[in-house]
Design a protein around this motif. Structure first.
Motif, PDB file in Angstrom:
ATOM      1  N   UNK A   1       2.976   4.194  -2.643  1.00 59.68           N
ATOM      2  CA  UNK A   1       1.985   5.127  -2.124  1.00 59.68           C
ATOM      3  C   UNK A   1       1.706   4.826  -0.660  1.00 59.68           C
ATOM      4  N   UNK A   2       1.892   5.826   0.199  1.00 58.30           N
ATOM      5  CA  UNK A   2       1.523   5.665   1.608  1.00 58.30           C
ATOM      6  C   UNK A   2       0.012   5.733   1.768  1.00 58.30           C
ATOM      7  N   UNK A   3      -0.666   6.394   0.852  1.00 53.38           N
ATOM      8  CA  UNK A   3      -2.116   6.590   0.978  1.00 53.38           C
ATOM      9  C   UNK A   3      -2.906   5.331   0.666  1.00 53.38           C
ATOM     10  N   UNK A   4      -2.464   4.562  -0.331  1.00 49.02           N
ATOM     11  CA  UNK A   4      -3.242   3.365  -0.686  1.00 49.02           C
ATOM     12  C   UNK A   4      -2.427   2.074  -0.665  1.00 49.02           C
ATOM     13  N   UNK A   5      -1.149   2.177  -0.345  1.00 45.16           N
ATOM     14  CA  UNK A   5      -0.329   0.983  -0.171  1.00 45.16           C
ATOM     15  C   UNK A   5       0.199   0.350  -1.437  1.00 45.16           C
ATOM     16  N   UNK A   6      -0.070   0.937  -2.598  1.00 41.78           N
ATOM     17  CA  UNK A   6       0.358   0.313  -3.845  1.00 41.78           C
ATOM     18  C   UNK A   6       1.839   0.553  -4.116  1.00 41.78           C
ATOM     19  N   UNK A   7       2.481  -0.414  -4.737  1.00 43.72           N
ATOM     20  CA  UNK A   7       3.855  -0.286  -5.198  1.00 43.72           C
ATOM     21  C   UNK A   7       3.853   0.226  -6.628  1.00 43.72           C
ATOM     22  N   UNK A   8       4.785   1.081  -6.957  1.00 45.65           N
ATOM     23  CA  UNK A   8       4.855   1.619  -8.309  1.00 45.65           C
ATOM     24  C   UNK A   8       5.111   0.490  -9.299  1.00 45.65           C
ATOM     25  N   UNK A   9       4.185   0.323 -10.227  1.00 45.44           N
ATOM     26  CA  UNK A   9       4.261  -0.725 -11.258  1.00 45.44           C
ATOM     27  C   UNK A   9       4.378  -2.118 -10.650  1.00 45.44           C
ATOM     28  N   UNK A  10       4.016  -2.244  -9.369  1.00 48.32           N
ATOM     29  CA  UNK A  10       4.062  -3.546  -8.713  1.00 48.32           C
ATOM     30  C   UNK A  10       5.429  -3.954  -8.201  1.00 48.32           C
TER      31      UNK A  10
END
Length: 528
Positions: free
Chosen positions: A182-191
């Motif tokens: 996610x560019x919006x919140x910086x999270x990686x998919x499933x880490x």
């Protein structure tokens, strides 16, 4: 859920897929249409054949373009597992031509990097098996609300958008030119990091995307100009293809002398050192319902901008509207100052009647310029550095501030020159039927095997390279045209042969292939 056999039947019935044309190692890419009868890819509206597309209904022309794009990418890339692309027309957000992405993601696949996510199509290609049988690998959607050109020749008329360019762009996203993060919140998919973002690097922090915290990724995603792709093939391609960097420089008055970041426009003439330079003055118009500010350029310009570059503010009306008003008042160029803080960005919009060049600068720089008018400016070309790459020659990724959903991070930067297929906006200079620029290079970096041999019709070698190091896809174009001729004249050997021979003659006359290659195409045509 649809079974694999039903999927294949749908693809064959809808798009007349030609199993016999698959190259030995070429990827077999099959569009699967999900539109209801009478809509989208089944639109029965009668149309005349156009630009090499023989379809006689709007739906048929759309299907032929979809199959043509599948043939192009399928010849460029290699896979032993068929790739199924769900395809539909629908209502998308305003100004969105299309969208596509992987329908699934897999980690720890055979042939892939451990602990790294891969999209379904690439995962299948690397592992040599269908990792998600019974489902499409890619989902693609295209807007009901645009006037598209369905020709296959790149000769897009003014006011239309080239549908093949849009489809080629969106298919590339589904093939892996995109991040799951996610560019919006910086999270990686499933880490997990993914095959795309493991090559993304943030210059100021000195960190690759997976090395950052969520907060660091969120901040980096809006750090315009400072996020780059480090894959060796993409870097080599950038050094081969990108133009020398263009610098925007103010030369007077002394208070503002220096270089400034700028964004380019998707409309009008491309801003170059040859056409962008001179005296900058404020463009003034009436404050009214069309635009509440006297410097927004939303109505006819009342100040004297003739022979000068008009400086106006972003806001209320579209960028192309402002450019047209400046042009009508005699301006030779336009500078748009942003109306909100943030990094510089490009300008979208379309108006084929706009011919002047335009650039965009930040709010802070705009305020500085307005306090020091008139100003003298020009564009200069750097002898070494590249337009759309960092100082080490690594291609920049699109990182506008604020984040643009669906665009941020998963494109090359929109300041790149020449314009690239995988920038966030479709530009009129694209020619995806023969040129994919550095898009295959990035796909090679993330794991795709790119076809380095000659294109084949059936098992016959055409002698035409499928894709060269610069992204030119003449061989892929030969295969795609073969499919068009076969679709156009099923069971008619004489007309099919003439269709291919005429095509080969046009390619030779244009200097795209030599005599030997032309003769090989004729030979392969006679054998298939």
């Amino acid at each position: 859920m649809k079974s694999k056999s039903l999927r294949t039947i749908l693809a064959t019935a809808v798009l007349t897929a030609i199993a016999a044309v698959s190259n030995a190692q070429a990827a077999d890419i099959i569009p699967v249409v999900f539109d209801a009868p009478g809509t989208g890819y089944y639109d029965p509206t009668p149309v005349a054949p156009v630009g090499g597309n023989p379809g006689t209904t709007k739906g048929e022309q759309r299907r032929i373009v979809a199959q043509y794009a599948a043939s192009l990418w399928g010849t460029v890339l290699e896979s032993n597992v068929p790739i199924f692309i769900g395809a539909r027309f629908t209502d998308l957000a305003p100004n969105v031509l299309g969208s596509a992405g992987s329908a699934s993601a897999f980690v720890n696949i055979p042939g892939g990097m451990p602990g790294v996510l891969y999209g379904g199509a690439l995962g299948d290609a690397l592992s040599g098996e269908d990792l998600n049988p019974g489902f499409v690998d890619i989902n693609s959607n295209f807007s009901n609300n645009f006037a598209f050109y369905y020709g296959l020749d790149g000769n897009t008329p003014a006011g239309l958008v080239n549908f093949l360019d849009v489809v080629m762009h969106e298919y590339a996203h589904g093939l892996g030119f995109a991040s799951f993060a996610s560019a919006a919140n910086g999270t990686l998919l499933a880490g997990y990091p993914d095959a795309y973002n493991v090559f993304a690097y943030h210059n100021p922090s000195g960190k690759f995307w997976p090395q950052m915290t969520n907060a660091e990724r969120k901040a980096a995603a809006v750090d315009t100009g400072n996020v780059v792709f480090t894959g060796p093939h993409a870097v080599a391609g950038a050094k081969m293809l990108l133009d020398k960097r263009i610098t925007f420089r103010a030369t007077a008055p002394a208070a503002i002398a220096g270089s400034y970041a700028f964004g380019t426009a998707s409309f009008g003439a491309e801003a170059t050192p040859a056409n962008f330079g001179g005296s900058v003055v404020l463009g003034v118009d009436d404050a009214n319902a069309a635009g509440p500010s006297t410097t927004d350029g939303c109505t006819a310009i009342t100040s004297n901008v003739a022979g000068k570059i008009a400086l106006m503010d972003r806001g209320t009306c579209g960028f192309a509207v402002k450019a047209k008003n400046a042009q009508n008042a005699g301006a030779i160029g336009m500078i748009i100052a942003d109306n909100a803080p943030g990094a510089v960005a490009g300008m979208g919009g379309a108006d084929p009647t706009v011919t002047i060049p335009s650039i965009r600068i930040t709010l802070a720089d705009g305020n500085l310029f307005k306090a020091n008018l008139p100003a003298s400016v020009r564009l200069l070309q750097d002898p070494v550095l590249l337009q759309g790459a960092d100082d080490l020659g690594r291609p920049r990724l699109f990182a506008p501030n604020p984040v643009q959903s669906g665009s941020s991070f998963s494109h090359y930067d929109d300041v790149s020159l020449p314009n690239l297929l995988m920038e966030p906006a479709i530009n009129g200079s694209l020619r995806s039927y023969i040129n994919l620029d550095i898009s295959p290079a990035l796909l090679s970096d993330i794991g795709w095997k790119v076809n380095k041999g000659n294109a084949k019709i059936g098992t016959c070698d055409t002698g035409v390279v499928a894709v060269d190091d610069g992204g030119i896809i003449l061989g892929a174009n030969v295969v795609a045209q073969y499919e068009v001729c076969t679709i156009q004249f099923p069971g008619n050997k004489l007309k099919y042969t003439k269709c291919m021979n005429d095509y080969g003659s046009r390619m030779k006359a244009a200097g795209l292939i030599g005599t030997t290659q032309h003769m090989k195409i004729v030979q392969c045509t006679s054998l298939n």
